[in-house]
Design a protein around this motif. Structure first.
Motif: not given
Ligand SMILES: [Zn+2]
Lengths: 109, 188
Positions: A17-25, B120-128, B145-146, B170-171
């Protein structure tokens, strides 16, 4: 799997869910800087096996940049903190010292 | 004038959960300093709702206010009322550093409902999504997904999901595959 708590949302976000942004500071050297300063700013990076400070962006979430202190060898996360600072907060440094006595990173220890 | 329709124009799917394109939904992105009383009162005058707390969503029968980031809210209002509400916001916030934009047609909105909706939603998202970890009143922006998506719960068995209109099919297809008959995981 690497999971970081976004300091803005408070959610524990999966790496995907994140994007890496490299080294900090990093200190930015631009117009007016010497060639050596600009070279170091562009190319010279830490490559630690252990404690590291990085920038990450909660790309699929709130969209904000933040900082993370973590260990590159174990994926242990010492803490995350907002982007609006030029150095890590003392409480995170204390936490790292408690867990990894003798650690160093650039001029931090 | 052309007649506006939603991305999948009311498409439905019935499997272990029900997936439904919710049709036209008015959406306003509001960016600004969420701590300013002016902003709070502008949101109140448009939606009748207070500001949600971090990561939250507040709703009543006609709309919702969702927390999107430390300086962004999403206002859900009836589709036909967006222009009027935008005018009110822009008037009320004329002197504030802020931005209010109609994003209704930029997005698609789905409902996912039924006793198996969580898994169903838990299969698709990285969330508890286990009960207790995710509950009505929470807003979660994440990846499905993507592609980027966000969701919240209307009640214990119903999620509402938004995504960009360009990835609506897609969704919808992701949800229908995750909800196909016989695919129960019984995780929760
Ligand atoms: Zn975030």
């Amino acid at each position: 799997m690497l999971m970081l708590e976004c300091p803005y949302c408070g959610v524990t976000a999966d790496e995907t869910e994140l994007s890496p942004g490299g080294e900090a500071h990093l200190t930015r050297f631009g117009p007016g800087a010497s060639d050596d300063e600009f070279h170091d700013y562009l190319f010279m990076r830490e490559n630690p096996k252990g404690v590291h400070f990085e920038r990450w962006r909660h790309a699929y979430g709130c969209g904000k940049w933040f900082h993370a202190a973590r260990a590159t060898d174990t994926l242990e996360v010492f803490g995350t903190y907002p982007a609006q600072t030029t150095k890590p907060p003392q409480e995170i440094l204390d936490k790292i010292s408690a867990k990894r006595p003798g650690w160093t990173w650039r001029d931090l220890k | 004038m052309s007649k506006p329709v939603s991305a999948l124009n009311g498409a439905q799917f019935h499997g272990i959960a029900e997936v439904r394109d919710l049709g036209l939904q008015g959406m306003i992105t509001l960016r600004g300093d969420l701590t300013k009383p002016k902003l709070k009162s502008a949101v109140k005058s448009v939606t009748g709702l207070a500001l949600p707390k971090t990561g939250g969503i507040l709703s009543d029968e006609t709309g919702s206010v969702a927390w999107m980031s430390p300086d962004e809210l999403l206002l859900l209002v009836p589709y036909a009322e967006v222009d009027a509400h935008l005018a009110t916001l822009q008037k009320d916030l004329a002197k504030e550093h802020s931005l209010a934009v109609n994003v209704s047609d930029a997005r698609a909105m789905f409902s996912l409902s039924g006793p198996k909706a969580r898994e169903v939603l838990a299969k698709l998202v990285p969330v508890d999504l286990s009960p207790g970890a995710f509950e009505p009143g929470m807003m979660r922006r994440t990846r499905m997904a993507q592609v980027a998506a966000a969701f919240w719960m209307m009640d214990e068995d119903t999620f509402h999901i938004i995504c960009f209109r360009s990835v609506a099919r897609y969704v919808f297809d992701l949800l229908t595959v995750a909800a196909q008959e016989g695919s129960e995981v019984n995780a929760f």
